[in-house]
Design a protein around this motif. Structure first.
Motif, mmCIF file in Angstrom:
data_model
loop_
_atom_site.group_PDB
_atom_site.id
_atom_site.type_symbol
_atom_site.label_atom_id
_atom_site.label_comp_id
_atom_site.label_asym_id
_atom_site.label_seq_id
_atom_site.Cartn_x
_atom_site.Cartn_y
_atom_site.Cartn_z
ATOM 1 N N CYS A 1 0.841 -1.204 0.000
ATOM 2 C CA CYS A 1 0.000 0.000 0.000
ATOM 3 C C CYS A 1 0.872 1.249 0.000
ATOM 4 O O CYS A 1 1.706 1.416 0.895
ATOM 5 N N GLY A 2 0.654 2.104 -0.961
ATOM 6 C CA GLY A 2 1.415 3.345 -0.994
ATOM 7 C C GLY A 2 1.009 4.304 0.096
ATOM 8 O O GLY A 2 1.844 4.980 0.696
ATOM 9 N N GLU A 3 -0.303 4.385 0.353
ATOM 10 C CA GLU A 3 -0.840 5.263 1.392
ATOM 11 C C GLU A 3 -1.815 4.444 2.243
ATOM 12 O O GLU A 3 -2.701 3.774 1.708
ATOM 13 N N ALA A 4 -1.644 4.482 3.552
ATOM 14 C CA ALA A 4 -2.531 3.721 4.431
ATOM 15 C C ALA A 4 -2.325 4.151 5.869
ATOM 16 O O ALA A 4 -1.319 4.792 6.213
ATOM 17 N N LEU A 5 -3.295 3.806 6.704
ATOM 18 C CA LEU A 5 -3.097 3.868 8.144
ATOM 19 C C LEU A 5 -3.250 2.438 8.642
ATOM 20 O O LEU A 5 -4.335 1.853 8.577
ATOM 21 N N PHE A 6 -2.150 1.873 9.113
ATOM 22 C CA PHE A 6 -2.140 0.508 9.605
ATOM 23 C C PHE A 6 -2.500 0.513 11.086
ATOM 24 O O PHE A 6 -1.860 1.197 11.883
ATOM 25 N N ILE A 7 -3.541 -0.241 11.441
ATOM 26 C CA ILE A 7 -4.006 -0.295 12.827
ATOM 27 C C ILE A 7 -4.096 -1.751 13.246
ATOM 28 O O ILE A 7 -4.899 -2.517 12.701
ATOM 29 N N ASP A 8 -3.271 -2.129 14.206
ATOM 30 C CA ASP A 8 -3.254 -3.495 14.727
ATOM 31 C C ASP A 8 -3.774 -3.456 16.156
ATOM 32 O O ASP A 8 -3.082 -3.006 17.075
ATOM 33 N N ILE A 9 -5.020 -3.914 16.340
ATOM 34 C CA ILE A 9 -5.602 -3.984 17.681
ATOM 35 C C ILE A 9 -5.385 -5.390 18.215
ATOM 36 O O ILE A 9 -6.083 -6.335 17.816
ATOM 37 N N GLY A 10 -4.395 -5.536 19.069
ATOM 38 C CA GLY A 10 -4.105 -6.824 19.671
ATOM 39 C C GLY A 10 -4.869 -7.000 20.967
ATOM 40 O O GLY A 10 -5.800 -6.253 21.276
ATOM 41 N N SER A 11 -4.467 -7.974 21.742
ATOM 42 C CA SER A 11 -5.170 -8.237 22.986
ATOM 43 C C SER A 11 -4.922 -7.142 24.026
ATOM 44 O O SER A 11 -5.781 -6.868 24.866
ATOM 45 N N ASP B 1 -1.463 -0.638 17.802
ATOM 46 C CA ASP B 1 -0.444 0.056 17.021
ATOM 47 C C ASP B 1 -1.137 0.839 15.915
ATOM 48 O O ASP B 1 -2.027 0.321 15.229
ATOM 49 N N ILE B 2 -0.723 2.093 15.731
ATOM 50 C CA ILE B 2 -1.344 2.983 14.741
ATOM 51 C C ILE B 2 -0.203 3.591 13.934
ATOM 52 O O ILE B 2 0.489 4.497 14.417
ATOM 53 N N VAL B 3 -0.006 3.097 12.716
ATOM 54 C CA VAL B 3 1.209 3.431 11.969
ATOM 55 C C VAL B 3 0.852 4.007 10.597
ATOM 56 O O VAL B 3 0.253 3.309 9.770
ATOM 57 N N PRO B 4 1.208 5.250 10.335
ATOM 58 C CA PRO B 4 0.960 5.816 9.003
ATOM 59 C C PRO B 4 1.939 5.272 7.962
ATOM 60 O O PRO B 4 3.127 5.108 8.248
ATOM 61 N N ILE B 5 1.406 4.997 6.780
ATOM 62 C CA ILE B 5 2.209 4.609 5.621
ATOM 63 C C ILE B 5 2.077 5.721 4.596
ATOM 64 O O ILE B 5 0.968 6.069 4.192
ATOM 65 N N ARG B 6 3.194 6.308 4.180
ATOM 66 C CA ARG B 6 3.195 7.391 3.194
ATOM 67 C C ARG B 6 4.176 7.063 2.083
ATOM 68 O O ARG B 6 5.330 6.701 2.337
#
Length: 343
Positions: free
Chosen positions: A131-141, A145-150
């Motif tokens: 993904c060239g542009e995204a907001l990656f959100i990993d909701i674990g237990s 994690d909230i990680v911008p991809i640019r």
């Protein structure tokens, strides 16, 4: 055939994924509890290795160094690396140091700061490849994690947990672990605001069960014991939540129990939304960027995307595997990413 096993060794779970020629063929997850003694970390690693079998390479990331089994995080990194190397018993083992790449065990002491809690970046790097542009959100237990991809690159400002908490890239808000009263001071009961009892009576897993987002009994999204040792049922979860407002489960109607759980869920979600707002305030998220959801709580990411009028894509869609294993890999995103990333 080239087989790589990616390991994500945490303070509550050991997760691992096996890739063969770039395809995920097995995923394993076990509960662990290093704070009860390091044998509670060693045994799950050994059992997971026995399940997944030998491999040409092993790649390890960790968050278990945060456990209070260790005096500080740096000592934790060195100890967890030693345990992993011993229990896996392979010479071809590398440790993930985030933006610095992979390091050998011999260099762990010098790279401990980069190895500590770098698992989020492995997943984000895999997302950036797709993904060239995204907001990656990993909701674990336990955390989110909230990680911008640019422009196809991980655009995180923080690396260590303290930095990431401060700049909107990490929230201690998880799908099943953690205390509901961490996110709210009051709760609405019978038309009145009720102060909460600040005791370890319930967890967010109880909230999810009452709302129907977590099925009864054991499942990969909730491997931790309940607060009172009683079953993982809706009725028992209602009773545990009722204690937080000084009541018994029988004191609440079905509607009141549901409303209480929904209040806790909304309060927790606001913590994540506030971190996203912080990222948006520094133009870290492209206007048309989709949300990429991973982790046991990625259903919540999908709901967030709908609320905020964003496209949604599941981390599972990025994984080459059978349908069942794609879902399991999305629940164990860092482990799967390590197995797939090229060095």
């Amino acid at each position: 055939m080239t087989a790589i096993i990616g390991w994500d060794i945490g303070g509550a779970h050991v997760k691992a994924a096996r890739a063969e020629n770039g395809r995920i063929v097995a995923v394993a997850q076990r509960a662990c509890a290093p704070h009860l003694g390091l044998a509670h970390l060693e045994t799950p690693i050994l059992e997971t290795l026995a399940e997944l079998g030998p491999a040409e390479g092993h790649r390890v990331t960790m968050t278990a160094e945060l456990s209070d089994a260790f005096e500080d995080r740096m000592r934790g990194v060195v100890s967890v690396a030693a345990i992993a190397a011993r229990e896996i018993g392979a010479d071809n083992i590398l440790f993930y140091a985030g933006a610095r790449g992979f390091v050998a065990r011999a260099n762990i002491v010098h790279e401990a700061d980069a190895v500590a809690s770098a698992n989020w970046r492995a997943s984000a790097e895999l997302v950036a490849q797709h993904c060239g542009e995204a907001l990656f959100i990993d909701i674990g237990s336990t955390t989110t994690d909230i990680v911008p991809i640019r422009i196809g690159r991980v655009a995180a400002q923080g690396a260590a947990d303290a930095e990431r908490l401060a700049c909107g890239e990490l929230a201690y808000a998880g799908f099943s672990r953690g205390a509901p009263q961490a996110y709210a001071r009051l709760a609405p009961i019978g038309g009145q605001w009720t102060p909460l009892v600040n005791e370890a009576f319930a967890s967010m897993a109880d909230v999810r069960r009452v709302l129907g987002d977590l099925r009864e009994g054991e499942n990969p999204a909730d491997l931790s014991p309940t607060a009172d040792g009683r079953p993982k049922t809706v009725a028992a979860s209602r009773a545990r939540l009722a204690r937080l407002v000084g009541r018994d489960g029988a004191d609440l109607t079905d509607a009141q129990a549901h409303a209480l759980a929904a209040h806790f869920a909304r309060a927790q979600l606001r913590v994540i939304e506030d971190q996203i707002a912080l990222l948006a305030s520094r133009d870290a998220i492209a206007p048309d960027a989709p949300y990429i959801g991973a982790g046991a709580g990625r259903l919540l990411v999908q709901r967030l995307a709908q609320t905020q009028k964003r496209a949604y894509r599941d981390f599972a869609d990025l994984i080459d595997a059978s349908d069942e294993l794609r879902i399991a890999a999305a629940n164990c995103a860092p482990a799967a990413a390590l197995a797939l990333l090229t060095i």
